[in-house]
Design a protein around this motif. Structure first.
Motif, short mmCIF file in Angstrom:
data_model
loop_
_atom_site.label_atom_id
_atom_site.label_comp_id
_atom_site.label_asym_id
_atom_site.label_seq_id
_atom_site.Cartn_x
_atom_site.Cartn_y
_atom_site.Cartn_z
N ASP A 127 -69.26 -92.24 -53.99
CA ASP A 127 -69.68 -90.94 -53.44
C ASP A 127 -69.55 -89.78 -54.43
OD1 ASP A 127 -66.94 -90.99 -53.54
OD2 ASP A 127 -66.59 -90.36 -51.48
N HIS A 128 -68.76 -89.96 -55.49
CA HIS A 128 -68.50 -88.82 -56.38
C HIS A 128 -69.54 -88.71 -57.50
CE1 HIS A 128 -64.68 -88.42 -54.36
NE2 HIS A 128 -64.27 -87.48 -55.18
N ASN A 129 -69.64 -89.80 -58.29
CA ASN A 129 -70.53 -89.77 -59.46
C ASN A 129 -71.88 -90.33 -59.08
OD1 ASN A 129 -68.26 -89.06 -60.88
ND2 ASN A 129 -67.95 -91.07 -61.78
N SER A 180 -57.18 -87.09 -53.15
CA SER A 180 -56.19 -86.22 -52.49
C SER A 180 -56.56 -85.84 -51.06
CB SER A 180 -55.98 -84.96 -53.32
OG SER A 180 -57.17 -84.22 -53.35
N HIS A 181 -57.83 -85.99 -50.68
CA HIS A 181 -58.20 -85.63 -49.31
C HIS A 181 -58.15 -86.78 -48.33
CE1 HIS A 181 -59.59 -82.08 -51.55
NE2 HIS A 181 -58.98 -81.52 -50.53
N THR A 182 -57.48 -87.86 -48.73
CA THR A 182 -57.27 -88.99 -47.83
C THR A 182 -56.62 -88.57 -46.49
OG1 THR A 182 -57.13 -90.41 -49.76
CG2 THR A 182 -56.24 -91.32 -47.73
N SER A 232 -69.41 -81.49 -47.98
CA SER A 232 -68.11 -81.96 -48.48
C SER A 232 -67.32 -82.66 -47.40
CB SER A 232 -67.25 -80.84 -49.09
OG SER A 232 -66.43 -80.25 -48.11
N CYS A 233 -66.23 -83.30 -47.83
CA CYS A 233 -65.42 -84.07 -46.88
C CYS A 233 -64.73 -83.17 -45.87
CB CYS A 233 -64.41 -84.93 -47.63
SG CYS A 233 -63.34 -84.00 -48.73
N THR A 234 -64.75 -81.86 -46.07
CA THR A 234 -64.10 -80.94 -45.12
C THR A 234 -65.00 -80.61 -43.95
OG1 THR A 234 -63.21 -79.91 -47.11
CG2 THR A 234 -62.72 -78.83 -45.04
N ALA A 281 -73.06 -87.16 -50.31
CA ALA A 281 -72.09 -87.43 -51.37
C ALA A 281 -71.33 -86.13 -51.65
CB ALA A 281 -72.81 -87.91 -52.62
N CYS A 282 -70.37 -86.19 -52.59
CA CYS A 282 -69.56 -85.01 -52.90
C CYS A 282 -70.40 -83.90 -53.54
CB CYS A 282 -68.44 -85.38 -53.85
SG CYS A 282 -67.33 -86.63 -53.19
N GLY A 283 -71.28 -84.28 -54.44
CA GLY A 283 -72.20 -83.32 -55.05
C GLY A 283 -71.53 -82.08 -55.61
N PRO A 284 -72.01 -80.90 -55.16
CA PRO A 284 -71.54 -79.64 -55.75
C PRO A 284 -70.04 -79.42 -55.64
CG PRO A 284 -73.05 -79.24 -53.88
CD PRO A 284 -73.06 -80.69 -54.15
N CYS A 285 -69.38 -80.07 -54.69
CA CYS A 285 -67.94 -79.87 -54.50
C CYS A 285 -67.17 -80.23 -55.77
CB CYS A 285 -67.46 -80.69 -53.32
SG CYS A 285 -65.71 -80.53 -53.04
N ILE A 286 -67.69 -81.23 -56.51
CA ILE A 286 -66.99 -81.65 -57.72
C ILE A 286 -67.82 -81.30 -58.96
CG2 ILE A 286 -67.75 -84.07 -57.36
CD1 ILE A 286 -64.45 -82.87 -58.89
N GLY A 287 -68.71 -80.32 -58.78
CA GLY A 287 -69.49 -79.82 -59.91
C GLY A 287 -70.60 -80.76 -60.33
N PHE A 328 -66.47 -76.02 -48.58
CA PHE A 328 -65.64 -77.04 -49.20
C PHE A 328 -64.15 -76.68 -49.08
CE2 PHE A 328 -69.40 -77.64 -52.43
CZ PHE A 328 -70.22 -77.96 -51.37
N ASN A 329 -63.32 -77.37 -49.88
CA ASN A 329 -61.88 -77.14 -49.77
C ASN A 329 -61.24 -76.55 -51.03
OD1 ASN A 329 -61.94 -79.47 -51.39
ND2 ASN A 329 -61.78 -80.79 -49.59
N ARG A 330 -61.98 -76.50 -52.13
CA ARG A 330 -61.37 -76.01 -53.37
C ARG A 330 -62.29 -75.02 -54.06
NH1 ARG A 330 -58.88 -81.83 -55.04
NH2 ARG A 330 -57.02 -81.50 -53.78
FE1 SF4 Z 1 -65.54 -85.27 -52.68
FE2 SF4 Z 1 -65.10 -82.68 -52.69
FE3 SF4 Z 1 -64.00 -84.18 -50.85
FE4 SF4 Z 1 -63.12 -84.34 -53.37
S1 SF4 Z 1 -62.99 -82.59 -52.02
S2 SF4 Z 1 -63.59 -86.06 -51.96
S3 SF4 Z 1 -65.04 -84.02 -54.48
S4 SF4 Z 1 -66.19 -83.83 -51.13
#
Ligand code: SF4
Ligand code: MIC
Length: 646
Positions: free
Chosen positions: A64-66, A120-122, A296-298, A356-362, A377-379
């Motif tokens: 989901d990240h890359n 970390s968001h487990t 995002s996962c949030t 997917a995570c997309g923009p959340c992780i740049g 998102f969360n960060r």
């Molecule tokens: Fe993916 Fe963003 Fe959630 Fe991390 S915080 S798992 S990069 S969606």
């Protein structure tokens, strides 16, 4: 004395240590998850440990990240993880199936079970009443091999929710309020446990928004009870057979208490560059914006998307704003397609991204120069969006959607009456994007597919007799893992190649650091409070390991990063007197004599001589029985290998 929900689950899973506050406990892990940015390393580590098949009840590998695949690297990682998963007994959630935490909540999480994930968001799983903890890849590898996971028995913080959210105020505002009160280090060493009559007003995905972003408190995890709302969610997912009721005993004892009146909350926003820099939307209303990202996962559940679609329906995104939406899973995207919500958001001009995570992780959607981006998102750490001078604000999907239409930060309560939004009782479930592992007897036939970018774990060595090394870098407070080992579209594809990725280590703080550290051969890093907050990426320890960092001396550590340093065989030390931080400069030569003997003896205090300044200061090592052995062995990999041999 009664127990809280978290304590009941921990107690039922205790396999090592004394069940006493502050002591180190080992817990049995029922489930694991990995994602691709940390997963390649985790499975390489699992292989290095030398166990053939996973021993957990359920292990899932997510992609989901890359997912940009701008070169061969990402696709090679996906293929590697897919093949290892098949061979080793792990379910493989294929790219396109969605963000690990959203999919795990929908399809695999079980109340009362333990889950660790190399992300970390487990703790998102805490929304379902799980003890779900973020950890480094090596810890996850050990857990897949049947090993216990070790934590310090945390303090339990009771957050009592009373009342009910007002229209257009949402779960995101609840967690932003907790962050406003407790700060990004307020949760370190603690589990945040929610209770009170307000709990039943929140659905599982809403609870999961709250436990997800509990990661930003630095908490070990966050958890909700498992009740009729949990059953309702599991029924929709056709998984009601997993349901168990979980509630705290009436005489449960908490270490800290907090009350939040949901009815008094208003829309909130976390301002640059920290998730705890919280203000009310009202305070900033009217601020001009350039971009809005929803997902995002949030905040990417179906109900979040329904609200967004309702707000956008029949309107057009403001001409100066780019709106991107990434639904959290294939299930969510498909439900949107089936009920027409997808058409509403497309019609309004939203740019639909893959689940997917997309923009959340740049990974794409970096804002324009000096751009203002509103994200669900969360960060919002400096530079994480990929644009160094961008200002990123974190907020609810409701606030994001209305602002995308007006072009300025807007209070969603101006929308007036709010209809009720809910997950339908009956949805179509299709797990066709989860590949099941091979049978154990056929696992020998499965070939592991490795690409040229996949390099082995860096070299480690047992703890040295003494340590003399210069300070290669001195940084301030709240350094995140995004500072230590940045992500983004250019760097993320290098996650399985430590020599390459280490060229970017700490470049956010100092472009010259990687070169300098490499030249020095061995060195020490000095930092402030809450060092290593944020992500679980063990690359923030593995790159320094590769660059020769032997010890990190700081005012305080974030939990996962400290564990990752120990796992990598890097000594984590804290100042006895924080003021000693001021007396050290980059380049100073530090010496710890008889280091190995001191760690072996379990000495709590070590003396560091600053040879350049001709001074001395004291540091704490706080290594307990097991972490002490790991340090002496040169890291968790060596420790586990030795333990298995015995
Ligand atoms: Fe993916 Fe963003 Fe959630 Fe991390 S915080 S798992 S990069 S969606
Ligand atoms: C993040 O949100 O920072 C990540 C990317 O999901 C990380 C994991 C990683 O760095 O791969 C996390 O939160 O642990």
């Amino acid at each position: 004395m009664g127990y809280t929900v978290a304590e009941k689950i921990l107690k039922a899973h205790l396999v090592d240590g004394e069940f006493k506050k502050g002591s180190e406990i080992g817990i049995k892990i029922d489930q694991t998850l990995t994602q691709d940015a940390t997963g390649t390393m985790a499975y390489l580590e699992f292989e290095a440990i030398g166990i053939n098949r996973v021993k957990t009840e359920k292990s899932v590998a997510y992609i989901d990240h890359n997912t940009l695949q701008s070169g061969f690297e990402n696709a090679d990682d996906h293929r590697f993880i897919g093949s290892v998963a098949k061979k080793r007994g792990v379910c493989f959630s294929r790219p396109g199936n969605g963000i690990c935490h959203q999919v795990h909540l929908e399809r695999f999480g079980i109340p009362g079970k333990t889950l660790i994930g190399s992300d970390s968001h487990t703790p998102t799983g805490g929304g379902l009443g799980m003890i779900a903890i973020g950890a480094g890849g090596l810890d996850v590898a050990v857990a897949m091999g049947g090993g216990a996971y070790y934590i310090t028995y945390p303090k339990i913080v009771k957050v009592e929710l009373i009342g009910k959210l007002s229209p257009w105020v949402s779960a995101k505002d609840v967690i932003l309020e907790v962050l406003r009160r407790l700060s990004v280090k307020g949760g370190v060493g603690k589990i945040i446990e929610y209770c009170g009559e307000g709990v039943k007003t929140l659905s599982v995905p809403e609870r999961a928004t709250i436990t997800n972003m509990g990661a930003e408190l630095g908490a070990t995890t966050s958890i909700f009870p498992s009740d009729e709302r949990t059953l309702e969610f599991l029924k929709t997912q056709k998984r009601e057979d997993c349901y168990v009721e979980l509630k705290a005993d009436d005489d449960a004892v908490y270490d800290e208490e907090l009350t939040i009146n949901l009815g008094e909350l208003e829309p909130l926003v976390a301002c640059p560059h920290s998730p705890d820099n919280v203000k009310t939307v009202k305070e900033l209303e009217g601020m001009k914006i350039d971009q809005v990202c929803i997902g995002s996962c949030t905040n990417s559940s179906f109900v979040d998307m329904l609200k967004v679609a309702y707000i956008l329906k029949g309107k057009t995104v403001h001409p100066d704003v780019s709106l991107a939406i990434a639904p959290g899973s294939k299930q969510v995207l498909n439900l949107m397609a089936q009920n027409g919500a997808l058409s509403d958001v497309i019609d309004a001009g939203a740019r639909i991204l893959e689940s997917a995570c997309g923009p959340c992780i740049g990974m794409g959607q970096s804002p324009n120069s000096a751009g203002v981006s509103l994200r669900t998102f969360n960060r919002n750490f400096l530079g994480r969006s990929g644009t160094k001078d961008a200002s990123v604000y974190l907020l609810s999907p409701e606030t994001a959607a209305i602002s995308a239409l007006t072009g300025v930060l807007t209070d969603p309560r101006t929308l007036g009456d709010m209809p009720s939004f809910a997950l339908p009782n009956e949805i179509s479930i299709n797990d066709n994007m989860v590949a099941l592992p091979s049978d154990e007897e056929h696992s020998d036939d499965v070939e592991i597919l490795r690409g040229p970018n996949i390099k082995p774990y860096p070299e480690t060595a047992p703890l040295s007799e003494s340590l003399t090394a210069p300070v290669s870098l001195k940084v301030g407070d709240n350094i995140t893992t995004d500072h230590i080992m940045p992500a983004g579209a250019k760097i993320l594809p290098l996650r399985s190649n430590i020599p390459e990725i280490s060229k970017y280590c700490f470049t956010v703080c100092d472009e010259k650091f990687p070169e300098r550290a490499k030249e020095l051969g061995k060195s020490i890093i000095i930092g402030g409070t809450n060092y290593g907050q944020g992500s679980s990426r063990e690359h923030a320890a593995l790159a320094p390991l590769y660059l020769g960092v032997k010890a990190v001396i700081v005012k305080s550590f974030a939990r996962i990063h400290r564990a990752n340093l120990i796992n990598a065989g890097i000594l984590p030390l804290t100042f006895v007197n924080e003021s000693d931080y001021d007396s050290i400069n980059e380049g100073d030569e530090l010496e710890i004599k008889d280091l190995r003997a001191a760690v072996e003896n379990g000495d709590e205090i070590l003396v560091v001589v600053n040879k350049t300044k001709g001074t001395k200061f004291e540091v704490k090592s706080e290594l307990t029985g097991r972490t002490k052995e790991i340090m002496l062995a040169g890291g968790l990999l060596d420790f586990t290998r030795e333990a298995l041999k015995k």
